[in-house]
Motif scaffolding. Sequence first.
Motif, PDB file in Angstrom:
ATOM      1  N   LYS A   1      31.795   8.449 -47.026  1.00  0.00           N
ATOM      2  CA  LYS A   1      32.175   7.060 -46.738  1.00  0.00           C
ATOM      3  C   LYS A   1      31.018   6.290 -46.120  1.00  0.00           C
ATOM      4  O   LYS A   1      30.665   5.203 -46.583  1.00  0.00           O
ATOM      5  N   SER A   2      30.399   6.846 -45.094  1.00  0.00           N
ATOM      6  CA  SER A   2      29.287   6.159 -44.428  1.00  0.00           C
ATOM      7  C   SER A   2      27.964   6.368 -45.150  1.00  0.00           C
ATOM      8  O   SER A   2      27.033   5.572 -45.012  1.00  0.00           O
ATOM      9  N   GLY A   3      27.862   7.467 -45.905  1.00  0.00           N
ATOM     10  CA  GLY A   3      26.607   7.800 -46.575  1.00  0.00           C
ATOM     11  C   GLY A   3      25.590   8.459 -45.674  1.00  0.00           C
ATOM     12  O   GLY A   3      24.447   8.659 -46.076  1.00  0.00           O
ATOM     13  N   LEU A   4      26.010   8.851 -44.457  1.00  0.00           N
ATOM     14  CA  LEU A   4      25.074   9.415 -43.497  1.00  0.00           C
ATOM     15  C   LEU A   4      24.946  10.922 -43.657  1.00  0.00           C
ATOM     16  O   LEU A   4      25.938  11.636 -43.850  1.00  0.00           O
ATOM     17  N   VAL A   5      23.719  11.388 -43.567  1.00  0.00           N
ATOM     18  CA  VAL A   5      23.426  12.817 -43.629  1.00  0.00           C
ATOM     19  C   VAL A   5      22.780  13.218 -42.306  1.00  0.00           C
ATOM     20  O   VAL A   5      22.067  12.426 -41.673  1.00  0.00           O
ATOM     21  N   GLN A   6      23.060  14.458 -41.882  1.00  0.00           N
ATOM     22  CA  GLN A   6      22.494  14.980 -40.640  1.00  0.00           C
ATOM     23  C   GLN A   6      22.159  16.447 -40.832  1.00  0.00           C
ATOM     24  O   GLN A   6      22.837  17.169 -41.567  1.00  0.00           O
ATOM     25  N   LEU A   7      21.102  16.894 -40.163  1.00  0.00           N
ATOM     26  CA  LEU A   7      20.711  18.295 -40.172  1.00  0.00           C
ATOM     27  C   LEU A   7      20.926  18.907 -38.792  1.00  0.00           C
ATOM     28  O   LEU A   7      20.772  18.224 -37.769  1.00  0.00           O
ATOM     29  N   TRP A   8      21.270  20.172 -38.798  1.00  0.00           N
ATOM     30  CA  TRP A   8      21.241  20.996 -37.586  1.00  0.00           C
ATOM     31  C   TRP A   8      20.246  22.110 -37.864  1.00  0.00           C
ATOM     32  O   TRP A   8      20.408  22.879 -38.811  1.00  0.00           O
ATOM     33  N   PHE A   9      19.207  22.187 -37.049  1.00  0.00           N
ATOM     34  CA  PHE A   9      18.148  23.183 -37.256  1.00  0.00           C
ATOM     35  C   PHE A   9      18.071  24.084 -36.031  1.00  0.00           C
ATOM     36  O   PHE A   9      17.769  23.619 -34.932  1.00  0.00           O
ATOM     37  N   ASP A  10      18.361  25.360 -36.231  1.00  0.00           N
ATOM     38  CA  ASP A  10      18.352  26.347 -35.141  1.00  0.00           C
ATOM     39  C   ASP A  10      19.136  25.849 -33.928  1.00  0.00           C
ATOM     40  O   ASP A  10      18.728  25.990 -32.779  1.00  0.00           O
ATOM     41  N   GLY A  11      20.279  25.233 -34.211  1.00  0.00           N
ATOM     42  CA  GLY A  11      21.194  24.831 -33.149  1.00  0.00           C
ATOM     43  C   GLY A  11      21.006  23.431 -32.618  1.00  0.00           C
ATOM     44  O   GLY A  11      21.802  22.977 -31.796  1.00  0.00           O
ATOM     45  N   LEU A  12      19.965  22.712 -33.072  1.00  0.00           N
ATOM     46  CA  LEU A  12      19.697  21.371 -32.563  1.00  0.00           C
ATOM     47  C   LEU A  12      19.961  20.328 -33.646  1.00  0.00           C
ATOM     48  O   LEU A  12      19.473  20.462 -34.774  1.00  0.00           O
ATOM     49  N   PRO A  13      20.729  19.265 -33.327  1.00  0.00           N
ATOM     50  CA  PRO A  13      21.026  18.242 -34.333  1.00  0.00           C
ATOM     51  C   PRO A  13      19.891  17.245 -34.483  1.00  0.00           C
ATOM     52  O   PRO A  13      19.169  16.933 -33.533  1.00  0.00           O
ATOM     53  N   SER A  14      19.744  16.729 -35.688  1.00  0.00           N
ATOM     54  CA  SER A  14      18.807  15.643 -35.961  1.00  0.00           C
ATOM     55  C   SER A  14      19.522  14.312 -35.763  1.00  0.00           C
ATOM     56  O   SER A  14      20.735  14.260 -35.495  1.00  0.00           O
ATOM     57  N   ILE A  15      18.789  13.216 -35.921  1.00  0.00           N
ATOM     58  CA  ILE A  15      19.437  11.919 -36.039  1.00  0.00           C
ATOM     59  C   ILE A  15      20.162  11.884 -37.383  1.00  0.00           C
ATOM     60  O   ILE A  15      19.998  12.766 -38.230  1.00  0.00           O
ATOM     61  N   LYS A  16      20.971  10.840 -37.598  1.00  0.00           N
ATOM     62  CA  LYS A  16      21.643  10.666 -38.882  1.00  0.00           C
ATOM     63  C   LYS A  16      20.907   9.607 -39.693  1.00  0.00           C
ATOM     64  O   LYS A  16      20.428   8.611 -39.142  1.00  0.00           O
ATOM     65  N   LYS A  17      20.805   9.847 -41.001  1.00  0.00           N
ATOM     66  CA  LYS A  17      20.129   8.893 -41.883  1.00  0.00           C
ATOM     67  C   LYS A  17      21.016   8.602 -43.090  1.00  0.00           C
ATOM     68  O   LYS A  17      21.753   9.464 -43.566  1.00  0.00           O
ATOM     69  N   TYR A  18      20.886   7.375 -43.591  1.00  0.00           N
ATOM     70  CA  TYR A  18      21.646   6.997 -44.778  1.00  0.00           C
ATOM     71  C   TYR A  18      20.999   7.595 -46.026  1.00  0.00           C
ATOM     72  O   TYR A  18      19.781   7.553 -46.189  1.00  0.00           O
ATOM     73  N   VAL A  19      21.851   8.154 -46.905  1.00  0.00           N
ATOM     74  CA  VAL A  19      21.316   8.693 -48.159  1.00  0.00           C
ATOM     75  C   VAL A  19      22.099   8.196 -49.367  1.00  0.00           C
ATOM     76  O   VAL A  19      21.518   7.731 -50.337  1.00  0.00           O
ATOM     77  N   SER A  20      23.440   8.272 -49.340  1.00  0.00           N
ATOM     78  CA  SER A  20      24.237   7.836 -50.485  1.00  0.00           C
ATOM     79  C   SER A  20      25.689   7.734 -50.052  1.00  0.00           C
ATOM     80  O   SER A  20      26.179   8.589 -49.324  1.00  0.00           O
ATOM     81  N   SER A  21      26.395   6.699 -50.520  1.00  0.00           N
ATOM     82  CA  SER A  21      27.795   6.527 -50.151  1.00  0.00           C
ATOM     83  C   SER A  21      28.563   5.959 -51.337  1.00  0.00           C
ATOM     84  O   SER A  21      27.995   5.632 -52.371  1.00  0.00           O
ATOM     85  N   GLY A  22      29.875   5.856 -51.160  1.00  0.00           N
ATOM     86  CA  GLY A  22      30.694   5.162 -52.150  1.00  0.00           C
ATOM     87  C   GLY A  22      31.509   6.043 -53.054  1.00  0.00           C
ATOM     88  O   GLY A  22      32.526   5.621 -53.583  1.00  0.00           O
TER      89      GLY A  22
END
Length: 213
Positions: free
Chosen positions: A107-128
């Motif tokens: 819905k929002s199109g936001l993607v996020q990574l968790w790397f070795d237990g730590l979250p990244s910021i969220k970035k827009y990639v694709s929605s709809g």
Amino acid sequence: MGKEYSIQNSQPYSQPYAKSHRHQDEVLCAGDAVGMCCKSRRTFTDLNRDHVLFSMAVSSSSNAFLLFWDNTNKEIEPHVKEAKAEFRGFDYKLNMWHSICATWDSKSGLVQLWFDGLPSIKKYVSSGSNIRGRPIIILGQEQDSYGGGFHDKQSFVGMVSDVHMWDYVLSSCEIQRYLNELNFTPGNVLNWAAMELQQIGRVVTEEKFMSCH
């Protein structure tokens, strides 16, 4: 004890990989309007070049859900339906196990990574819209076409374990339970313990490495 796959590529033109066997007609990789596709994996490699981390294709998109390590820019690139985001700043070391989780909200199109237990910021990639279709999921090779189009210089060589995929939103606590190997809900799209993989080429199934205390 669990299992892990060792994917080798010692011959110049060999293209080993493991392919998931899924026989359903359709998978929704984002379950509803606020769904999330979450994919987690553990990897161990000494590659000092670009390589794939996870590849899922459907007939309408070879990069329906892809995780890729760009060694030149030192970034992890999640692709969703051919669009991508770029995440930098991860301490992606050679010859060490790493845990990576990627989430996407359709819905929002936001993607996020968790790397070795730590979250990244969220970035827009694709929605709809959700990802729909019969998936082909491959560990060790990046699909440039539906089930094929492999390139040696994008292949993964190393060890892979604990790959799970869900079609709903995971809480941060659930992600942490996975990363810490505690009691967590296995993936309902991919469940590592129950997954049947077709092993192509030099792919070896081994007992999972366990630390001694």
